[in-house]
Design a protein around this motif. Structure first.
Motif, PDB file in Angstrom:
ATOM      1  N   GLN A 149      13.500 -33.269   8.005  1.00  0.00           N
ATOM      2  CA  GLN A 149      14.859 -32.750   7.938  1.00  0.00           C
ATOM      3  C   GLN A 149      14.931 -31.670   6.868  1.00  0.00           C
ATOM      4  O   GLN A 149      14.667 -31.938   5.694  1.00  0.00           O
ATOM      5  N   PRO A 150      15.294 -30.449   7.251  1.00  0.00           N
ATOM      6  CA  PRO A 150      15.390 -29.372   6.267  1.00  0.00           C
ATOM      7  C   PRO A 150      16.768 -29.310   5.622  1.00  0.00           C
ATOM      8  O   PRO A 150      17.773 -29.705   6.217  1.00  0.00           O
ATOM      9  N   HIS A 151      16.788 -28.816   4.422  1.00  0.00           N
ATOM     10  CA  HIS A 151      18.008 -28.408   3.732  1.00  0.00           C
ATOM     11  C   HIS A 151      17.711 -26.972   3.331  1.00  0.00           C
ATOM     12  O   HIS A 151      16.771 -26.724   2.566  1.00  0.00           O
ATOM     13  N   ILE A 152      18.468 -26.039   3.879  1.00  0.00           N
ATOM     14  CA  ILE A 152      18.126 -24.636   3.679  1.00  0.00           C
ATOM     15  C   ILE A 152      19.328 -23.860   3.149  1.00  0.00           C
ATOM     16  O   ILE A 152      20.461 -24.050   3.592  1.00  0.00           O
ATOM     17  N   PHE A 153      19.054 -23.032   2.171  1.00  0.00           N
ATOM     18  CA  PHE A 153      20.033 -22.088   1.642  1.00  0.00           C
ATOM     19  C   PHE A 153      19.413 -20.705   1.755  1.00  0.00           C
ATOM     20  O   PHE A 153      18.289 -20.485   1.292  1.00  0.00           O
ATOM     21  N   ILE A 154      20.130 -19.794   2.386  1.00  0.00           N
ATOM     22  CA  ILE A 154      19.700 -18.404   2.467  1.00  0.00           C
ATOM     23  C   ILE A 154      20.804 -17.561   1.839  1.00  0.00           C
ATOM     24  O   ILE A 154      21.983 -17.671   2.211  1.00  0.00           O
ATOM     25  N   ASN A 155      20.427 -16.720   0.900  1.00  0.00           N
ATOM     26  CA  ASN A 155      21.372 -15.848   0.219  1.00  0.00           C
ATOM     27  C   ASN A 155      22.173 -15.048   1.244  1.00  0.00           C
ATOM     28  O   ASN A 155      21.640 -14.625   2.270  1.00  0.00           O
ATOM     29  N   ASN A 156      23.453 -14.841   0.978  1.00  0.00           N
ATOM     30  CA  ASN A 156      24.334 -14.117   1.901  1.00  0.00           C
ATOM     31  C   ASN A 156      23.757 -12.779   2.354  1.00  0.00           C
ATOM     32  O   ASN A 156      23.937 -12.380   3.496  1.00  0.00           O
ATOM     33  N   LYS A 157      23.082 -12.073   1.452  1.00  0.00           N
ATOM     34  CA  LYS A 157      22.516 -10.757   1.792  1.00  0.00           C
ATOM     35  C   LYS A 157      21.423 -10.861   2.851  1.00  0.00           C
ATOM     36  O   LYS A 157      21.142  -9.886   3.535  1.00  0.00           O
ATOM     37  N   LEU A 158      20.809 -12.031   2.980  1.00  0.00           N
ATOM     38  CA  LEU A 158      19.691 -12.207   3.911  1.00  0.00           C
ATOM     39  C   LEU A 158      20.074 -12.978   5.178  1.00  0.00           C
ATOM     40  O   LEU A 158      19.237 -13.170   6.049  1.00  0.00           O
ATOM     41  N   GLN A 159      21.318 -13.396   5.272  1.00  0.00           N
ATOM     42  CA  GLN A 159      21.748 -14.164   6.435  1.00  0.00           C
ATOM     43  C   GLN A 159      21.945 -13.274   7.656  1.00  0.00           C
ATOM     44  O   GLN A 159      22.130 -12.068   7.534  1.00  0.00           O
ATOM     45  N   TYR A 160      21.869 -13.892   8.839  1.00  0.00           N
ATOM     46  CA  TYR A 160      22.111 -13.236  10.128  1.00  0.00           C
ATOM     47  C   TYR A 160      21.107 -12.118  10.409  1.00  0.00           C
ATOM     48  O   TYR A 160      21.449 -11.122  11.032  1.00  0.00           O
ATOM     49  N   GLN A 161      19.884 -12.314   9.938  1.00  0.00           N
ATOM     50  CA  GLN A 161      18.814 -11.366  10.195  1.00  0.00           C
ATOM     51  C   GLN A 161      17.615 -12.042  10.865  1.00  0.00           C
ATOM     52  O   GLN A 161      16.567 -11.431  11.010  1.00  0.00           O
ATOM     53  N   GLY A 162      17.754 -13.313  11.214  1.00  0.00           N
ATOM     54  CA  GLY A 162      16.665 -14.023  11.871  1.00  0.00           C
ATOM     55  C   GLY A 162      15.752 -14.777  10.931  1.00  0.00           C
ATOM     56  O   GLY A 162      14.788 -15.391  11.366  1.00  0.00           O
ATOM     57  N   LEU A 163      16.049 -14.765   9.653  1.00  0.00           N
ATOM     58  CA  LEU A 163      15.185 -15.419   8.682  1.00  0.00           C
ATOM     59  C   LEU A 163      15.191 -16.941   8.859  1.00  0.00           C
ATOM     60  O   LEU A 163      14.131 -17.574   8.841  1.00  0.00           O
ATOM     61  N   GLY A 164      16.361 -17.548   9.035  1.00  0.00           N
ATOM     62  CA  GLY A 164      16.434 -18.996   9.238  1.00  0.00           C
ATOM     63  C   GLY A 164      15.642 -19.426  10.463  1.00  0.00           C
ATOM     64  O   GLY A 164      14.854 -20.371  10.412  1.00  0.00           O
ATOM     65  N   TYR A 165      15.833 -18.707  11.561  1.00  0.00           N
ATOM     66  CA  TYR A 165      15.075 -18.978  12.788  1.00  0.00           C
ATOM     67  C   TYR A 165      13.571 -18.851  12.534  1.00  0.00           C
ATOM     68  O   TYR A 165      12.786 -19.702  12.927  1.00  0.00           O
ATOM     69  N   GLY A 166      13.174 -17.791  11.857  1.00  0.00           N
ATOM     70  CA  GLY A 166      11.754 -17.581  11.564  1.00  0.00           C
ATOM     71  C   GLY A 166      11.175 -18.693  10.708  1.00  0.00           C
ATOM     72  O   GLY A 166      10.047 -19.142  10.935  1.00  0.00           O
ATOM     73  N   ILE A 167      11.936 -19.158   9.731  1.00  0.00           N
ATOM     74  CA  ILE A 167      11.480 -20.249   8.865  1.00  0.00           C
ATOM     75  C   ILE A 167      11.344 -21.534   9.670  1.00  0.00           C
ATOM     76  O   ILE A 167      10.326 -22.226   9.585  1.00  0.00           O
ATOM     77  N   TYR A 168      12.355 -21.863  10.469  1.00  0.00           N
ATOM     78  CA  TYR A 168      12.289 -23.083  11.286  1.00  0.00           C
ATOM     79  C   TYR A 168      11.105 -23.015  12.249  1.00  0.00           C
ATOM     80  O   TYR A 168      10.360 -23.982  12.400  1.00  0.00           O
TER      81      TYR A 168
END
Length: 129
Positions: A57-76
């Protein structure tokens, strides 16, 4: 170099895990060979042991400047390919819309299966369940 989406290109890897308490580890996220700071991406994994199987189970925080660029998807996606699965319980999500979108994208990957029910989302490499 593989394309994660139209905004972020690159390879995602993970550094050495850092034990942060008795039941969670932080995995440093590395994009294109550069380790992201905790202020940019804080990726914590909490293993759950269910019926002899380890679910991550992940707990993820991505800085607002980096959100909605596919980073979360790429990490998962990178995490699933490296560790075999990822599990997201509905009750502990703070951004259900973004997590749902990530799982929708993961479901389109040819090697990844996604299961959903009213309690959780679960994504795993096909053939490993």
């Amino acid at each position: 170099m593989r394309k994660i989406n139209e905004h972020i290109e690159g390879d995602i890897a993970f550094g050495e895990e850092i034990q942060i308490n008795d039941y969670q580890v932080r995995l440093p996220v590395i994009v294109n060979g550069k380790e992201m700071s905790v202020d940019e991406v804080n990726f914590i994994i909490e293993p759950h042991y269910v019926n002899g199987e380890t679910l991550y189970q992940p707990h993820i925080f991505i800085n607002n400047k980096l959100q909605y660029q596919g980073l979360g998807y790429g990490i998962y996606k990178a995490f699933i390919y490296e560790f075999g699965n990822i599990y997201s319980s509905h009750w502990c999500r703070t951004n259900d819309k973004a997590i749902s979108a990530i799982f929708n994208k993961l479901e389109r990957e040819p090697d990844i299966a996604v299961e959903r029910n009213n309690k959780y989302y679960f994504a795993y490499l096909k053939g490993q369940r």
